[in-house]
Design an enzyme around this catalytic site. Structure first.
Site, PDB file in Angstrom:
ATOM      1  N   LYS A  97      53.521  41.696  28.867  1.00  0.00           N
ATOM      2  CA  LYS A  97      54.580  41.770  29.713  1.00  0.00           C
ATOM      3  C   LYS A  97      54.744  40.335  30.213  1.00  0.00           C
ATOM      4  CE  LYS A  97      51.979  44.295  32.441  1.00  0.00           C
ATOM      5  NZ  LYS A  97      51.257  45.425  33.438  1.00  0.00           N
TER       6      LYS A  97
ATOM      7  N   THR B  73      57.002  44.512  44.898  1.00  0.00           N
ATOM      8  CA  THR B  73      56.467  44.715  43.392  1.00  0.00           C
ATOM      9  C   THR B  73      55.250  45.481  43.517  1.00  0.00           C
ATOM     10  OG1 THR B  73      55.714  42.464  43.366  1.00  0.00           O
ATOM     11  CG2 THR B  73      58.030  42.753  42.691  1.00  0.00           C
TER      12      THR B  73
ATOM     13  N   GLY C 127      52.571  47.162  37.553  1.00  0.00           N
ATOM     14  CA  GLY C 127      51.752  47.437  36.556  1.00  0.00           C
ATOM     15  C   GLY C 127      51.310  49.050  36.228  1.00  0.00           C
TER      16      GLY C 127
END
Length: 381
Positions: free
Chosen positions: A162, A196, A200
């Site tokens: 990522k 954010t 994940g």
């Protein structure tokens, strides 16, 4: 049958990441979320104030309970709590009732706030989980802690490397497979937001849901990335630090293969009068382009409606839009069965890919794929 996703992860009391983000993601993508909570945290958008690992025996009891009754199509592993739990979970996943389930391993080590969520012994114990994983989804720092790309791939699992923690205005994610190398790459503009927390977790759970629904790995990742981006754009702005994402607001966004009826364009004669009318109706205006005679509005369920002064009005009719996450394959399927198109899929300057046709009654129909650009175009108000 509803896809059954078992989430083995930690609880986030602030609701931004962990089990809470996982459940929201699986649910919004049409799966059934089950949980084996491996750790309890006291945390909010500012950081982690405390971590309590759940004993490995209790984690296994939770897994056994749901596997014996409901069954499991895919497993998502996040914060694992302890080295003992990591080893015990790896052994449990190898048993026949779970051996066929896809496993998405998100090796959580550090929270977005910077707080450590795994000690050195637990990170070493990740080796056994990598051996069982279908795909691992570490961020840049986690990948380095695991020894790099080659070290992860040596376990036989695919790797999604990522780019969210990288620099620059573009985020690049790469799918790498042990025997084939890099098989897919996605690039997209970085979304400028402090909210954010849980990216994940959300990405890994979205991938697991896709795999549980029978999707191949690459399209499962592509859809998961779209879901994450839409969730970031819809973040509610809660808290004083790294706030939660807006998974609950990702609706009618063309994330599935089947068509979603989510956009209409209506003809208009007087731009200002039509804009005022649809605002009065309670719709939220998201595009205002009087020079083009075009405005777009959003309803609370995520469906959009546009008005267009000019060619659309001259044609004397409305256009209904059906979105698919697999537009080209869908159009090819219809064409093979005799459906005639005014034009086949093509990329338009406003960021949508569209094919157009006319129904038996002469109504205009657009089959398209827009992703985030329908509700969140670069020129959104």
């Amino acid at each position: 049958m509803t896809a059954r996703v078992l989430i083995i992860a930690g609880s986030d009391s602030g609701g931004g990441a962990g089990i809470q983000a996982d459940i929201k993601t699986v649910t919004m993508l049409g799966g059934h979320a089950m949980t084996a909570i491996a750790a309890i945290t006291a945390q909010n958008t500012m950081g982690v104030q405390g971590v309590h690992a759940v004993p490995a025996e209790m984690v296994l009891m939770q897994i056994d309970s749901v596997a014996a009754d409901i069954g499991v199509d895919a497993v998502k592993i996040g914060m694992i709590g302890s080295a003992q739990t990591a080893a015990a979970v790896a052994d449990r996943l190898a048993r026949p009732d779970l051996a066929g389930a896809a496993v998405v391993f998100d090796p959580v080590m550090v929270a977005t706030s910077g707080s450590a969520l795994a000690d050195a012994a637990t990170i070493r114990a990740f080796e056994a989980l990598l051996d069982r994983a279908t795909v691992a989804t570490p961020n840049r720092d986690e990948l380095a802690a695991l020894g790099g790309e080659a070290a992860v791939l040596a376990h036989g699992c695919a790797l999604l490397a990522k780019g969210g923690h990288g620099d620059g205005d573009t985020v690049t994610d790469r799918l790498i497979e042990p025997d084939a190398g890099e098989v897919a790459r996605w690039e997209a503009p970085r979304i400028d937001t402090p909210h954010t927390h849980g990216t994940g977790c959300t990405l890994a759970s979205a991938i697991a849901t896709g795999l549980a629904q029978g999707m191949p790995l690459e399209p499962a990742i592509a859809r998961a990335r779209d879901f994450v981006r839409l969730s970031l754009l819809a973040a509610p702005g809660l808290g004083e630090g790294h706030g939660p994402m807006g998974q609950q607001a990702v609706r009618n966004d063309g994330l599935f293969t089947g068509p979603a009826l989510n956009q209409f364009t209506l003809p208009a004669r007087d731009y200002a009068a039509s804009v005022a009318f649809y605002k009065l109706m309670g719709l939220t205006q998201i595009v205002d382009s009087p020079a083009n005679g075009y405005a777009r509005f959003e309803a609370v369920n995520g469906v959009t409606l546009s008005i267009h002064v000019g060619e659309t009005a001259a044609a004397g009719g409305a256009t209904a839009y059906l979105e698919s996450g697999a537009l080209d394959a869908w159009v090819a399927y219809l064409a093979r069965r005799g459906v005639r198109f005014d034009h086949m899929p093509r990329d338009e300057e406003w960021g949508w890919r569209e094919a157009r046709l006319t129904d038996p009654a002469g109504n205009c129909l657009c089959l398209y794929q827009a992703g985030e650009y329908r509700r969140y175009p670069p020129w959104r108000l």
